[in-house]
Design a protein around this motif. Structure first.
Motif, PDB file in Angstrom:
ATOM      1  N   GLN A   3       0.837  -1.147   0.186  1.00  0.00           N
ATOM      2  CA  GLN A   3      -0.175  -0.184  -0.062  1.00  0.00           C
ATOM      3  C   GLN A   3       0.812   1.358  -0.131  1.00  0.00           C
ATOM      4  O   GLN A   3       0.495   2.475  -0.633  1.00  0.00           O
ATOM      5  CB  GLN A   3      -1.038  -0.007   1.211  1.00  0.00           C
ATOM      6  N   SER A  26      -1.749   9.168   6.924  1.00  0.00           N
ATOM      7  CA  SER A  26      -2.843   8.854   7.649  1.00  0.00           C
ATOM      8  C   SER A  26      -2.407   7.612   8.738  1.00  0.00           C
ATOM      9  O   SER A  26      -2.911   7.946   9.963  1.00  0.00           O
ATOM     10  CB  SER A  26      -3.866   8.002   6.940  1.00  0.00           C
ATOM     11  N   TYR A  68      -1.587   7.759   2.290  1.00  0.00           N
ATOM     12  CA  TYR A  68      -1.582   6.545   3.073  1.00  0.00           C
ATOM     13  C   TYR A  68      -0.699   6.669   4.389  1.00  0.00           C
ATOM     14  O   TYR A  68      -1.085   6.746   5.331  1.00  0.00           O
ATOM     15  CB  TYR A  68      -1.518   5.191   2.264  1.00  0.00           C
ATOM     16  N   ASP A 125       2.888   6.354  -1.693  1.00  0.00           N
ATOM     17  CA  ASP A 125       1.625   6.679  -1.567  1.00  0.00           C
ATOM     18  C   ASP A 125       1.500   7.568  -0.181  1.00  0.00           C
ATOM     19  O   ASP A 125       1.524   6.987   0.999  1.00  0.00           O
ATOM     20  CB  ASP A 125       0.437   5.730  -1.404  1.00  0.00           C
TER      21      ASP A 125
END
Length: 406
Positions: free
Chosen positions: A64, A79, A76, A73
């Protein structure tokens, strides 16, 4: 399929042992035992903290975070950083799972990116043990993680074999040292000693018993090498916290290891590399390393607890053969000077373990796990997983009450 193969390994490691009822501990309980949850939800952190759960755990995913080589990313990752900040704001420490076992497809496609077994079949898991190029890719990922998450925010890091969620090779009862590099190819990591029997396959005639033992020690020792590589990489990135080395089950204990070597390594659990007495003997002696039993209260050894006289039992004694995973790994931790922590088997591992998981009596998994953690002097214990404490499988209030000693 990755999860299915892992469950086969865990089923073997967790194989229930018909033993006597648990003994009363004669080891003083740790006064500083810390309780945590795995994959701790940030929105429940204040509730968990109030319930005495002062440690949290966050799990990353490599696939991911870096879906294409060199392309990250950051939304991501930010977060994840926000979750870390929230967890810490409620007064909790944060343990980080690196997520290397969630490898993106491009890593698996690298030359040597998959393990190969003795039959020539490739693994579904990434090979970070024998492939230097795969390790280099992981190093770039970890460097980017460190830049976004800030190593100073993390109290402990969970260490695995890289491609698998614990310090194991893939399952299936096979041996996974037959890719080109493991057999002596040019991309073998420089820290790895060469294969002592290139071309030989378990079960074949030829080498004598001492040579088979040398190969088996090399095979298990390769897991030490991948763990040390992660420590070196993270240390260079500025991480100064502790390292939890995830080793499940009782594994292949000394008597079984000797038998497997005598029989020229038949297919079985040793293929996963789970000979913990060999592994921990070869691991560097460091005060920041913790033996982390990732199968507390798995039913092995009748879930017995540690006893004061365990320290007098030699690690190669036949007496250890009937001990639980916790008691056995506690003995190894004491032998080699490591602290001890762990977690229970997660939900949906097997029907027998699931019945124990939801048994809230003094005979259930939670009661047995906390008795082993307290009785064996754990540094920390994590309930696997936080989700099951909040979705009704096992009420969080029960865990909080058990922590409080109610």
């Amino acid at each position: 399929m990755r999860r299915a193969r892992r469950l086969v390994v865990l089923a073997a490691l967790v194989a229930l042992t018909a033993c006597s009822a648990p003994q009363t501990s004669m080891v003083p309980a740790s006064r500083s035992l810390v309780f945590g949850t795995l994959v701790s939800p940030a929105d429940r952190s204040a509730d968990e903290a109030r319930g005495g759960v002062s440690a949290a755990m966050v799990e990353l995913s490599w696939e991911q975070a870096e879906p294409a080589e060199g392309t990250f990313d950051d939304r991501y990752l930010r977060s994840v950083r926000a979750d870390v900040d929230t967890l810490r704001a409620t007064g909790r420490t944060v343990t980080l799972g690196l997520g290397l076992h969630h490898a993106p497809d491009w890593v698996l496609a690298l030359p040597g990116g998959r393990f190969v077994d003795e039959h020539g079949d490739p693994s579904e898991e990434a090979n970070l043990v024998f492939a230097r190029r795969s390790r280099h890719a992981a190093e770039q990922y970890l460097a980017h993680i460190a830049a976004v998450l800030d190593p100073s925010l993390v109290h402990d890091v969970r260490l695995t074999s890289g491609g698998v969620a614990e310090v194991l090779y893939p399952g299936g009862g096979h041996y996974w040292a037959f890719d080109d590099n493991a057999q002596g190819g040019a991309d073998l990591p420089a820290s790895m000693p060469p294969n002592p029997l290139p071309g030989w396959r378990p079960g074949q005639p030829g080498p004598d018993e001492s040579q088979v033992r040398e190969w088996a020690d090399w095979y298990v020792g390769a897991l030490d090498d991948v763990v040390v590589w992660q420590i070196s990489t993270l240390s260079a990135l500025g991480f100064t916290g502790g390292y939890e080395v995830l080793t499940p089950g009782v594994g292949v204990r000394p008597g079984e290891y000797a038998t497997a070597i005598r029989d020229r390594l038949p297919a079985g659990l040793l293929g996963a590399g789970a000979a913990w007495q060999v592994f921990y003997q070869r691991l560097p002696r460091r005060p920041d390393l913790t033996v982390y039993v990732s199968s507390v209260a798995d039913g092995s050894g009748g879930d017995d607890v540690c006893r004061a006289e365990d320290r007098d039992v030699p690690v190669d004694s036949s007496a250890v053969e009937g001990w639980s995973a916790v008691r056995w790994q506690a003995r190894l931790a004491a032998e080699y000077g490591y602290s001890l922590s762990g977690e229970n088997p997660g939900w949906r591992q097997s029907p027998a373990l699931d019945r124990s998981y939801v048994d809230l009596t003094d005979s259930g998994m939670m009661a047995a796990a906390l008795a082993q953690a307290r009785g064996c002097g754990f540094r920390s214990f994590y309930w696997a997983h936080a989700e099951q404490l909040w979705d009704g499988t096992v009420p969080f209030e029960v865990y909080a009450a058990r922590i409080a000693g109610a």
